[in-house]
Write a protein that holds these residues in place. Sequence first.
Motif, PDB file in Angstrom:
ATOM      1  N   THR A   1     -13.758   7.790   3.264  1.00 28.62           N
ATOM      2  CA  THR A   1     -12.394   8.237   2.952  1.00 28.62           C
ATOM      3  C   THR A   1     -12.241   8.180   1.446  1.00 28.62           C
ATOM      4  OG1 THR A   1     -11.473   7.451   5.046  1.00 28.62           O
ATOM      5  CG2 THR A   1      -9.935   7.739   3.225  1.00 28.62           C
ATOM      6  N   LEU A   2     -12.031   9.323   0.821  1.00 28.00           N
ATOM      7  CA  LEU A   2     -11.931   9.407  -0.635  1.00 28.00           C
ATOM      8  C   LEU A   2     -10.473   9.632  -1.017  1.00 28.00           C
ATOM      9  CD1 LEU A   2     -14.429  11.195  -2.946  1.00 28.00           C
ATOM     10  CD2 LEU A   2     -12.001  11.257  -3.434  1.00 28.00           C
ATOM     11  N   LEU A   3      -9.935   8.703  -1.819  1.00 26.80           N
ATOM     12  CA  LEU A   3      -8.555   8.773  -2.278  1.00 26.80           C
ATOM     13  C   LEU A   3      -8.523   8.847  -3.796  1.00 26.80           C
ATOM     14  CD1 LEU A   3      -7.106   5.892  -0.026  1.00 26.80           C
ATOM     15  CD2 LEU A   3      -7.216   8.343   0.514  1.00 26.80           C
ATOM     16  N   THR A   4      -7.502   9.486  -4.338  1.00 28.93           N
ATOM     17  CA  THR A   4      -7.389   9.602  -5.791  1.00 28.93           C
ATOM     18  C   THR A   4      -6.039   9.068  -6.244  1.00 28.93           C
ATOM     19  OG1 THR A   4      -6.544  11.876  -5.610  1.00 28.93           O
ATOM     20  CG2 THR A   4      -8.923  11.607  -5.897  1.00 28.93           C
TER      21      THR A   4
ATOM     22  N   PHE B   1      -2.630   9.720   3.529  1.00 25.38           N
ATOM     23  CA  PHE B   1      -3.304   8.516   3.978  1.00 25.38           C
ATOM     24  C   PHE B   1      -2.352   7.370   3.699  1.00 25.38           C
ATOM     25  CE2 PHE B   1      -6.455   5.086   4.007  1.00 25.38           C
ATOM     26  CZ  PHE B   1      -7.270   5.475   5.053  1.00 25.38           C
ATOM     27  N   SER B   2      -1.639   6.942   4.728  1.00 23.51           N
ATOM     28  CA  SER B   2      -0.549   5.976   4.565  1.00 23.51           C
ATOM     29  C   SER B   2      -1.023   4.546   4.784  1.00 23.51           C
ATOM     30  CB  SER B   2       0.581   6.296   5.540  1.00 23.51           C
ATOM     31  OG  SER B   2       0.163   6.002   6.866  1.00 23.51           O
TER      32      SER B   2
ATOM     33  N   ILE C   1       0.829  -1.207   0.000  1.00 23.75           N
ATOM     34  CA  ILE C   1       0.000   0.000   0.000  1.00 23.75           C
ATOM     35  C   ILE C   1       0.866   1.261   0.000  1.00 23.75           C
ATOM     36  CG2 ILE C   1      -1.839   1.248   1.189  1.00 23.75           C
ATOM     37  CD1 ILE C   1      -2.678  -1.387   2.480  1.00 23.75           C
ATOM     38  N   PRO C   2       0.752   2.068  -1.042  1.00 25.56           N
ATOM     39  CA  PRO C   2       1.493   3.332  -1.066  1.00 25.56           C
ATOM     40  C   PRO C   2       0.753   4.409  -0.266  1.00 25.56           C
ATOM     41  CG  PRO C   2       0.214   3.139  -3.062  1.00 25.56           C
ATOM     42  CD  PRO C   2      -0.051   1.881  -2.264  1.00 25.56           C
ATOM     43  N   THR C   3       1.402   5.521  -0.058  1.00 22.97           N
ATOM     44  CA  THR C   3       0.743   6.662   0.591  1.00 22.97           C
ATOM     45  C   THR C   3      -0.074   7.416  -0.454  1.00 22.97           C
ATOM     46  OG1 THR C   3       2.462   6.887   2.256  1.00 22.97           O
ATOM     47  CG2 THR C   3       1.126   8.839   1.810  1.00 22.97           C
ATOM     48  N   PHE C   4      -1.303   7.708  -0.112  1.00 22.01           N
ATOM     49  CA  PHE C   4      -2.173   8.516  -0.964  1.00 22.01           C
ATOM     50  C   PHE C   4      -2.285   9.913  -0.367  1.00 22.01           C
ATOM     51  CE2 PHE C   4      -3.471   4.349  -2.305  1.00 22.01           C
ATOM     52  CZ  PHE C   4      -3.950   4.493  -3.603  1.00 22.01           C
ATOM     53  N   SER C   5      -2.603  10.860  -1.218  1.00 23.27           N
ATOM     54  CA  SER C   5      -2.935  12.198  -0.733  1.00 23.27           C
ATOM     55  C   SER C   5      -4.442  12.286  -0.633  1.00 23.27           C
ATOM     56  CB  SER C   5      -2.405  13.275  -1.691  1.00 23.27           C
ATOM     57  OG  SER C   5      -0.998  13.268  -1.673  1.00 23.27           O
TER      58      SER C   5
ATOM     59  N   GLN D   1      -2.784   3.504   8.013  1.00 24.42           N
ATOM     60  CA  GLN D   1      -4.203   3.803   8.221  1.00 24.42           C
ATOM     61  C   GLN D   1      -5.135   2.716   7.674  1.00 24.42           C
ATOM     62  OE1 GLN D   1      -2.922   7.771   6.978  1.00 24.42           O
ATOM     63  NE2 GLN D   1      -4.658   8.554   8.152  1.00 24.42           N
ATOM     64  N   TRP D   2      -4.551   1.720   7.020  1.00 22.23           N
ATOM     65  CA  TRP D   2      -5.300   0.544   6.587  1.00 22.23           C
ATOM     66  C   TRP D   2      -5.219  -0.563   7.633  1.00 22.23           C
ATOM     67  CZ3 TRP D   2      -7.430  -0.215   1.464  1.00 22.23           C
ATOM     68  CH2 TRP D   2      -7.220   0.864   0.596  1.00 22.23           C
ATOM     69  N   ALA D   3      -4.314  -0.413   8.598  1.00 22.57           N
ATOM     70  CA  ALA D   3      -4.042  -1.473   9.567  1.00 22.57           C
ATOM     71  C   ALA D   3      -4.936  -1.352  10.795  1.00 22.57           C
ATOM     72  CB  ALA D   3      -2.572  -1.425   9.987  1.00 22.57           C
ATOM     73  N   LYS D   4      -5.143  -2.495  11.463  1.00 19.86           N
ATOM     74  CA  LYS D   4      -5.908  -2.577  12.709  1.00 19.86           C
ATOM     75  C   LYS D   4      -7.350  -2.112  12.554  1.00 19.86           C
ATOM     76  CE  LYS D   4      -1.773  -2.086  15.538  1.00 19.86           C
ATOM     77  NZ  LYS D   4      -1.074  -1.328  16.581  1.00 19.86           N
ATOM     78  N   ILE D   5      -7.865  -2.218  11.330  1.00 20.93           N
ATOM     79  CA  ILE D   5      -9.257  -1.855  11.057  1.00 20.93           C
ATOM     80  C   ILE D   5      -9.694  -2.617   9.810  1.00 20.93           C
ATOM     81  CG2 ILE D   5      -8.747   0.141   9.562  1.00 20.93           C
ATOM     82  CD1 ILE D   5     -11.084   1.592  11.046  1.00 20.93           C
ATOM     83  N   TRP D   6     -10.975  -2.950   9.724  1.00 22.21           N
ATOM     84  CA  TRP D   6     -11.505  -3.592   8.519  1.00 22.21           C
ATOM     85  C   TRP D   6     -11.828  -2.508   7.499  1.00 22.21           C
ATOM     86  CZ3 TRP D   6     -11.657  -8.729   7.498  1.00 22.21           C
ATOM     87  CH2 TRP D   6     -11.392  -9.588   8.556  1.00 22.21           C
ATOM     88  N   ASN D   7     -11.529  -2.784   6.239  1.00 22.45           N
ATOM     89  CA  ASN D   7     -11.695  -1.794   5.176  1.00 22.45           C
ATOM     90  C   ASN D   7     -12.643  -2.318   4.102  1.00 22.45           C
ATOM     91  OD1 ASN D   7      -9.259   0.143   5.883  1.00 22.45           O
ATOM     92  ND2 ASN D   7      -8.489  -1.948   6.043  1.00 22.45           N
TER      93      ASN D   7
END
Length: 200
Positions: free
Chosen positions: A139-142, A69-70, A58-62, A73-79
Amino acid sequence: MSQADTGLKVTKDKKILLMLAVVFVLPFTLAFTLHLLDVRPGGKSFGQLVTPPIVLNIPTFSAREGKDFSAMQWAKIWNIVMINQANCDEACEKNVDKLDRVQRSLHKDKDRVQLILILKNNVDIARAQQLENQFPNLTLLTVQDEAQQAFIDQFANVATEGSVYLVDPLKNLMMHYPSDVEPKALRSDVRKLLKNSWGG
């Protein structure tokens, strides 16, 4: 104590021992028999398991407003993840609304799940702002560079565009659903995962 009383006591003790043996042995016998017959419990999943799960790089998103959003922030939570074209058309918006309702319906567990929408190609800033205003929990990422494109290609290799994906708290892509998945089905699976999850 008479011989008759002694005999009754021995008989009673034997019955108790027999009952205890049945209580302890029966579950193991039943489990072993089911295993031999390859009988599985009926609780089914509505999603399609990704086997083996894909460990995501997972790369860092702006994210919007210049925040990063690194991968952490995907860890320790269900996505719950969706990937769509930049304009997020009417069908896309309906799916976001559906996923938003699923998350909110989890009540006390809703903070254990985050919704992520990744938009690719030339993103309309006004459209992105509209979606964020409409869905505050989203959470909206592009996608803006090659590393981010390579990241979403991992999803595209698993299922068709518009699918709904589950990424676990260890950042594994582990399940996907068609775009028309029923909210009840998705909620059922997510609740089972949350109930049996140690992390996230």
